[in-house]
Design an enzyme around this catalytic site. Sequence first.
Site, PDB file in Angstrom:
ATOM      1  N   GLY A  12      -3.530  -4.217   8.692  1.00 53.22           N
ATOM      2  CA  GLY A  12      -2.874  -4.881   9.818  1.00 53.22           C
ATOM      3  C   GLY A  12      -2.237  -6.213   9.484  1.00 53.22           C
ATOM      4  N   MET A  36     -11.908   4.854  -1.046  1.00 53.89           N
ATOM      5  CA  MET A  36     -12.610   5.045   0.234  1.00 53.89           C
ATOM      6  C   MET A  36     -13.211   6.443   0.189  1.00 53.89           C
ATOM      7  SD  MET A  36      -9.720   3.252   2.584  1.00 53.89           S
ATOM      8  CE  MET A  36      -8.514   3.475   1.287  1.00 53.89           C
ATOM      9  N   GLY A  70      -9.195   3.923   6.809  1.00 49.98           N
ATOM     10  CA  GLY A  70      -8.902   5.332   7.092  1.00 49.98           C
ATOM     11  C   GLY A  70      -7.432   5.587   7.377  1.00 49.98           C
ATOM     12  N   SER A  90       0.850  -1.195   0.000  1.00 49.71           N
ATOM     13  CA  SER A  90       0.000   0.000   0.000  1.00 49.71           C
ATOM     14  C   SER A  90       0.879   1.236   0.000  1.00 49.71           C
ATOM     15  CB  SER A  90      -0.903  -0.002   1.234  1.00 49.71           C
ATOM     16  OG  SER A  90      -1.482   1.274   1.350  1.00 49.71           O
ATOM     17  N   GLY A 132      -1.244   1.271   9.362  1.00 53.09           N
ATOM     18  CA  GLY A 132      -0.606   0.991  10.648  1.00 53.09           C
ATOM     19  C   GLY A 132      -1.543   0.603  11.777  1.00 53.09           C
ATOM     20  N   HIS A 184      -8.111   1.592  -4.498  1.00 54.77           N
ATOM     21  CA  HIS A 184      -9.112   1.335  -3.451  1.00 54.77           C
ATOM     22  C   HIS A 184      -9.761   2.667  -3.105  1.00 54.77           C
ATOM     23  CE1 HIS A 184      -9.690   0.003   1.050  1.00 54.77           C
ATOM     24  NE2 HIS A 184     -10.841   0.129   0.414  1.00 54.77           N
ATOM     25  N   HIS A 225      -1.052  -1.194  -4.384  1.00 54.22           N
ATOM     26  CA  HIS A 225      -2.367  -0.841  -3.821  1.00 54.22           C
ATOM     27  C   HIS A 225      -2.371   0.658  -3.518  1.00 54.22           C
ATOM     28  CE1 HIS A 225      -6.078  -1.749  -1.588  1.00 54.22           C
ATOM     29  NE2 HIS A 225      -5.637  -0.920  -0.644  1.00 54.22           N
TER      30      HIS A 225
HETATM   31  C1  DX5 Z   1      -6.663   1.376   5.321  1.00 50.71           C
HETATM   32  C2  DX5 Z   1      -6.113   1.178   3.932  1.00 50.71           C
HETATM   33  C3  DX5 Z   1      -5.037   0.155   3.892  1.00 50.71           C
HETATM   34  C4  DX5 Z   1      -3.775   0.537   4.626  1.00 50.71           C
HETATM   35  C5  DX5 Z   1      -3.023  -0.700   5.002  1.00 50.71           C
HETATM   36  O1  DX5 Z   1      -7.682   2.295   5.291  1.00 50.71           O
HETATM   37  O2  DX5 Z   1      -7.154   0.747   3.065  1.00 50.71           O
HETATM   38  O3  DX5 Z   1      -4.743  -0.227   2.562  1.00 50.71           O
HETATM   39  O4  DX5 Z   1      -2.949   1.391   3.854  1.00 50.71           O
HETATM   40  O5  DX5 Z   1      -1.957  -0.373   5.828  1.00 50.71           O
HETATM   41  P1  DX5 Z   1      -1.372  -1.395   6.917  1.00 50.71           P
HETATM   42  O6  DX5 Z   1      -0.876  -2.597   6.168  1.00 50.71           O
HETATM   43  O7  DX5 Z   1      -0.273  -0.607   7.543  1.00 50.71           O
HETATM   44  O8  DX5 Z   1      -2.480  -1.735   7.860  1.00 50.71           O
HETATM   45 ZN    ZN Z   2      -6.615  -0.155   1.068  1.00 51.53          ZN
END
Ligand code: DX5
Ligand code: ZN
Length: 226
Positions: free
Chosen positions: A185, A76, A150, A17, A153, A74, A41
Amino acid sequence: MLPGYEETKNQVLICPSILSADFTALAESVAKIEQAADIIHVDVMDGHYVPNMSFGMPIVSALARCSKLPLDVHLMIENPIDWIDAFAKAGADSIVIHAEATIHLQRGLQMIRDAGCTPGVALNPGTPLSAIEEVLPFVDLVLLMTVNPGYGGQDYIPGMTTKIRRMREILDQQKNPIHLQIDGGLKSGNIKENVAAGANMIVAGSAVFGHPDPAEAIRELKRCAR
Ligand code: DX5
Ligand code: ZN
């Protein structure tokens, strides 16, 4: 378009990501993962659908110019249907929209396919699988969030593995092959159980870009997935 589920189902596809990358050196961050990663991503946040803002089309087109990897976008955001063509033009290979944010979900998914991209539908941790059952014939990818979207980490929400397993069982009954992507996560310590449950595309932000050697982090995730 992303590679199809049938062609890749014996592999675990790692999707770093870009949200967790260093934006002062985006091209260098991409270069570090280019050989090891399968897909990039790209998390687009609008400050309405999720309580955070990230970036939009300019970053997608910048990534398209500095990487050969497929770009998995993605969304959001509220009203994602209004932005499908713009992200397709910016260089998205797949566009994933949230069931919770889209009133006319089937229309949105068809618009993504018509724009030449792989259509995907996403669900938050608290949304039941039944919310997307009727649109499964129209998607190539389902994204199950394993954190509330959102922020990068965050900690993986315990219990999501059961939902992933139930989703894979449903997807396997569909006539069309469908990727099962999970996001949030994910780290070397929890990836194995989720791949065993049926996820084949793993999004990882902090686990990749928080590592001193992001390519090695991806290889480690692949080893742990087996
Ligand atoms: C969360 C995002 C994720 C995020 C993942 O809202 O959609 O793609 O960047 O990050 P990690 O792997 O650090 O949880
Ligand atoms: Zn994502």
